[in-house]
Design a protein around this motif. Structure first.
Motif, PDB file in Angstrom:
ATOM      1  N   VAL A 180       0.827  -1.219   0.000  1.00 40.20           N
ATOM      2  CA  VAL A 180       0.000   0.000   0.000  1.00 40.20           C
ATOM      3  C   VAL A 180       0.858   1.266   0.000  1.00 40.20           C
ATOM      4  O   VAL A 180       0.537   2.240  -0.684  1.00 40.20           O
ATOM      5  N   GLU A 181       1.942   1.270   0.759  1.00 42.21           N
ATOM      6  CA  GLU A 181       2.797   2.457   0.828  1.00 42.21           C
ATOM      7  C   GLU A 181       3.354   2.812  -0.556  1.00 42.21           C
ATOM      8  O   GLU A 181       3.337   3.989  -0.967  1.00 42.21           O
ATOM      9  N   THR A 182       3.815   1.801  -1.275  1.00 40.41           N
ATOM     10  CA  THR A 182       4.339   2.038  -2.628  1.00 40.41           C
ATOM     11  C   THR A 182       3.236   2.490  -3.570  1.00 40.41           C
ATOM     12  O   THR A 182       3.448   3.367  -4.420  1.00 40.41           O
ATOM     13  N   ILE A 183       2.045   1.902  -3.417  1.00 35.07           N
ATOM     14  CA  ILE A 183       0.906   2.293  -4.259  1.00 35.07           C
ATOM     15  C   ILE A 183       0.579   3.771  -4.072  1.00 35.07           C
ATOM     16  O   ILE A 183       0.315   4.491  -5.055  1.00 35.07           O
ATOM     17  N   CYS A 184       0.624   4.244  -2.843  1.00 36.80           N
ATOM     18  CA  CYS A 184       0.339   5.660  -2.572  1.00 36.80           C
ATOM     19  C   CYS A 184       1.354   6.565  -3.268  1.00 36.80           C
ATOM     20  O   CYS A 184       0.990   7.586  -3.873  1.00 36.80           O
ATOM     21  N   LYS A 207      -4.176   4.877   3.572  1.00 33.62           N
ATOM     22  CA  LYS A 207      -3.367   4.959   4.791  1.00 33.62           C
ATOM     23  C   LYS A 207      -4.225   4.787   6.046  1.00 33.62           C
ATOM     24  O   LYS A 207      -3.726   4.336   7.092  1.00 33.62           O
ATOM     25  N   PHE A 208      -5.509   5.116   5.919  1.00 39.20           N
ATOM     26  CA  PHE A 208      -6.434   5.015   7.052  1.00 39.20           C
ATOM     27  C   PHE A 208      -6.916   3.573   7.261  1.00 39.20           C
ATOM     28  O   PHE A 208      -6.967   3.076   8.399  1.00 39.20           O
ATOM     29  N   GLN A 209      -7.273   2.915   6.166  1.00 40.84           N
ATOM     30  CA  GLN A 209      -7.884   1.580   6.266  1.00 40.84           C
ATOM     31  C   GLN A 209      -6.854   0.537   6.733  1.00 40.84           C
ATOM     32  O   GLN A 209      -5.644   0.750   6.655  1.00 40.84           O
ATOM     33  N   SER A 210      -7.355  -0.594   7.200  1.00 39.76           N
ATOM     34  CA  SER A 210      -6.474  -1.665   7.684  1.00 39.76           C
ATOM     35  C   SER A 210      -6.815  -3.023   7.066  1.00 39.76           C
ATOM     36  O   SER A 210      -6.247  -4.040   7.462  1.00 39.76           O
ATOM     37  N   ASP A 211      -7.727  -3.025   6.106  1.00 34.24           N
ATOM     38  CA  ASP A 211      -8.139  -4.285   5.483  1.00 34.24           C
ATOM     39  C   ASP A 211      -7.166  -4.760   4.391  1.00 34.24           C
ATOM     40  O   ASP A 211      -7.100  -5.960   4.099  1.00 34.24           O
ATOM     41  N   TYR A 212      -6.463  -3.818   3.794  1.00 34.49           N
ATOM     42  CA  TYR A 212      -5.581  -4.166   2.674  1.00 34.49           C
ATOM     43  C   TYR A 212      -4.141  -3.722   2.969  1.00 34.49           C
ATOM     44  O   TYR A 212      -3.893  -2.555   3.247  1.00 34.49           O
ATOM     45  N   ARG A 213      -3.259  -4.665   2.877  1.00 37.98           N
ATOM     46  CA  ARG A 213      -1.837  -4.338   3.029  1.00 37.98           C
ATOM     47  C   ARG A 213      -1.119  -4.294   1.682  1.00 37.98           C
ATOM     48  O   ARG A 213      -0.108  -3.632   1.531  1.00 37.98           O
ATOM     49  N   VAL A 214      -1.665  -5.035   0.727  1.00 34.84           N
ATOM     50  CA  VAL A 214      -1.133  -5.032  -0.648  1.00 34.84           C
ATOM     51  C   VAL A 214      -2.306  -4.931  -1.617  1.00 34.84           C
ATOM     52  O   VAL A 214      -3.446  -5.267  -1.275  1.00 34.84           O
ATOM     53  N   LEU A 215      -2.002  -4.477  -2.830  1.00 28.94           N
ATOM     54  CA  LEU A 215      -3.055  -4.327  -3.844  1.00 28.94           C
ATOM     55  C   LEU A 215      -2.649  -5.051  -5.127  1.00 28.94           C
ATOM     56  O   LEU A 215      -1.458  -5.214  -5.430  1.00 28.94           O
ATOM     57  N   THR A 216      -3.668  -5.473  -5.896  1.00 28.68           N
ATOM     58  CA  THR A 216      -3.444  -6.208  -7.139  1.00 28.68           C
ATOM     59  C   THR A 216      -3.474  -5.272  -8.343  1.00 28.68           C
ATOM     60  O   THR A 216      -3.863  -4.105  -8.237  1.00 28.68           O
ATOM     61  N   MET A 217      -3.104  -5.814  -9.491  1.00 31.74           N
ATOM     62  CA  MET A 217      -3.157  -5.055 -10.735  1.00 31.74           C
ATOM     63  C   MET A 217      -4.594  -4.617 -11.036  1.00 31.74           C
ATOM     64  O   MET A 217      -4.829  -3.489 -11.487  1.00 31.74           O
ATOM     65  N   ASP A 218      -5.565  -5.480 -10.802  1.00 30.61           N
ATOM     66  CA  ASP A 218      -6.965  -5.140 -11.074  1.00 30.61           C
ATOM     67  C   ASP A 218      -7.404  -3.935 -10.241  1.00 30.61           C
ATOM     68  O   ASP A 218      -8.079  -3.023 -10.745  1.00 30.61           O
ATOM     69  N   GLN A 219      -7.035  -3.920  -8.978  1.00 28.04           N
ATOM     70  CA  GLN A 219      -7.383  -2.779  -8.118  1.00 28.04           C
ATOM     71  C   GLN A 219      -6.678  -1.509  -8.603  1.00 28.04           C
ATOM     72  O   GLN A 219      -7.277  -0.428  -8.643  1.00 28.04           O
ATOM     73  N   TRP A 220      -5.426  -1.655  -8.982  1.00 29.58           N
ATOM     74  CA  TRP A 220      -4.653  -0.525  -9.484  1.00 29.58           C
ATOM     75  C   TRP A 220      -5.292   0.080 -10.740  1.00 29.58           C
ATOM     76  O   TRP A 220      -5.459   1.297 -10.843  1.00 29.58           O
ATOM     77  N   VAL A 221      -5.665  -0.771 -11.683  1.00 27.36           N
ATOM     78  CA  VAL A 221      -6.272  -0.302 -12.936  1.00 27.36           C
ATOM     79  C   VAL A 221      -7.594   0.400 -12.660  1.00 27.36           C
ATOM     80  O   VAL A 221      -7.926   1.415 -13.292  1.00 27.36           O
ATOM     81  N   ASN A 222      -8.348  -0.092 -11.700  1.00 30.97           N
ATOM     82  CA  ASN A 222      -9.648   0.517 -11.404  1.00 30.97           C
ATOM     83  C   ASN A 222      -9.528   1.863 -10.687  1.00 30.97           C
ATOM     84  O   ASN A 222     -10.470   2.655 -10.734  1.00 30.97           O
ATOM     85  N   PRO A 245     -14.207  -2.943  -7.900  1.00 32.62           N
ATOM     86  CA  PRO A 245     -13.638  -3.792  -6.839  1.00 32.62           C
ATOM     87  C   PRO A 245     -14.128  -3.317  -5.465  1.00 32.62           C
ATOM     88  O   PRO A 245     -14.448  -2.141  -5.272  1.00 32.62           O
ATOM     89  N   LEU A 246     -14.159  -4.224  -4.532  1.00 34.13           N
ATOM     90  CA  LEU A 246     -14.689  -3.949  -3.201  1.00 34.13           C
ATOM     91  C   LEU A 246     -13.958  -2.793  -2.525  1.00 34.13           C
ATOM     92  O   LEU A 246     -14.564  -2.005  -1.791  1.00 34.13           O
ATOM     93  N   ILE A 247     -12.667  -2.657  -2.770  1.00 31.71           N
ATOM     94  CA  ILE A 247     -11.904  -1.593  -2.119  1.00 31.71           C
ATOM     95  C   ILE A 247     -12.423  -0.204  -2.512  1.00 31.71           C
ATOM     96  O   ILE A 247     -12.412   0.724  -1.699  1.00 31.71           O
ATOM     97  N   LEU A 248     -12.925  -0.063  -3.739  1.00 30.72           N
ATOM     98  CA  LEU A 248     -13.467   1.227  -4.156  1.00 30.72           C
ATOM     99  C   LEU A 248     -14.866   1.459  -3.586  1.00 30.72           C
ATOM    100  O   LEU A 248     -15.226   2.597  -3.265  1.00 30.72           O
TER     101      LEU A 248
END
Length: 260
Positions: A180-184, A207-222, A245-248
């Motif tokens: 997540v840090e790199t994604i930001c 940075k606030f949420q705690s459900d996701y520590r890493v993200l996938t390509m699909d989440q990134w594209v969305n 995706p659920l994260i959005l």
């Protein structure tokens, strides 16, 4: 005393004369005639063929010289033991061009080179990219950066570049997710100039949420699709029943709650 004969010698017969004549007279050898014809001038086809061969040879020499200059530039930044431009070499290159190594145009350069490993450029990647940019020295490379940026920002290229940015961060073999840090950091680098408000909100949520520590390509594209398609900040056209995706969905719910 014996009489001396006074008979005259008989004249030679005609046959002996003829025989003597035939021996003394030799036939004259005829020398071969030297041709006085001029050589035919070269045909137009042969002249054209010669010109084409000459032109091709000149073009090959020019390309060879260009590749030599490109290789010389590569060698000036490459780690001799690795045969690659490594992260230290990339930083030196950036310094010589007067740009920060964190500048998005350096990531764009990696995209143009089709670099496979983050922070490293192989000689083949370097050759391919610099030939495409039509540059063979440092000054030309520096001047090509604005043109490269314009090229990347065209819609079809940008989508490819955006996906590449995620893949470029996959530094381990078989790695499929990015922390997540790199994604930001990447969102700010790649989308920050176009969608500043959206990126600020998304990174705040991540940075606030705690459900996701890493993200996938699909989440990134969305994330890009969200920034590109959804009205912001009112979010009036966001429909959670669509294929988001659920994260959005969680992000939009968090944002709406925050604004109440």
């Amino acid at each position: 005393m014996p009489r001396t004969s006074k008979r005259k010698a008989a004249p030679p017969s005609s046959a002996s004369v003829k025989s003597s004549d035939s021996l003394s007279v030799r036939p004259v050898e005829k020398k071969p005639r030297t041709s006085k014809r001029k050589a035919a001038p070269p045909s137009s086809e042969s002249v054209k063929s010669s010109s084409v061969r000459s032109g091709k040879a000149g073009a090959v020499k020019a390309v060879t010289k260009e590749v030599d200059r490109i290789d010389q530039l590569f060698d000036s930044y490459a780690n001799k033991d690795l045969g690659l431009i490594d992260p230290e070499g990339v930083e030196t290159l950036c310094s010589d061009m007067g740009v920060q190594h964190t500048d998005v145009r350096i990531l764009m350069l990696a995209w143009k080179l089709k670099a496979k490993k983050q922070g490293y450029f192989s000689k083949d990647e370097w050759r391919t990219g610099l030939k495409a940019l039509k540059v063979d020295n440092l000054e030309k490379l520096k001047k090509a950066l604005p043109t490269l940026e314009t090229e990347v920002m065209t819609p079809p290229n940008f989508e490819d570049f955006y996906a590449y940015a995620f893949k470029y961060c996959l530094t381990e073999e078989m790695q499929k997710c990015v922390d997540v840090e790199t994604i930001c950091e990447l969102l700010n680098l790649v989308l920050g100039s176009q969608f500043c408000a959206q990126v600020d909100s998304i990174t705040e949520y991540l940075k606030f949420q705690s459900d996701y520590r890493v993200l996938t390509m699909d989440q990134w594209v969305n994330f890009y699709r969200f920034c590109h398609e959804i009205s912001f900040p009112d979010l009036h056209n966001y429909d959670s029943d669509q294929a988001w995706p659920l994260i959005l969905d969680s992000f939009v719910e968090w944002l709406r709650e925050k604004r109440k």
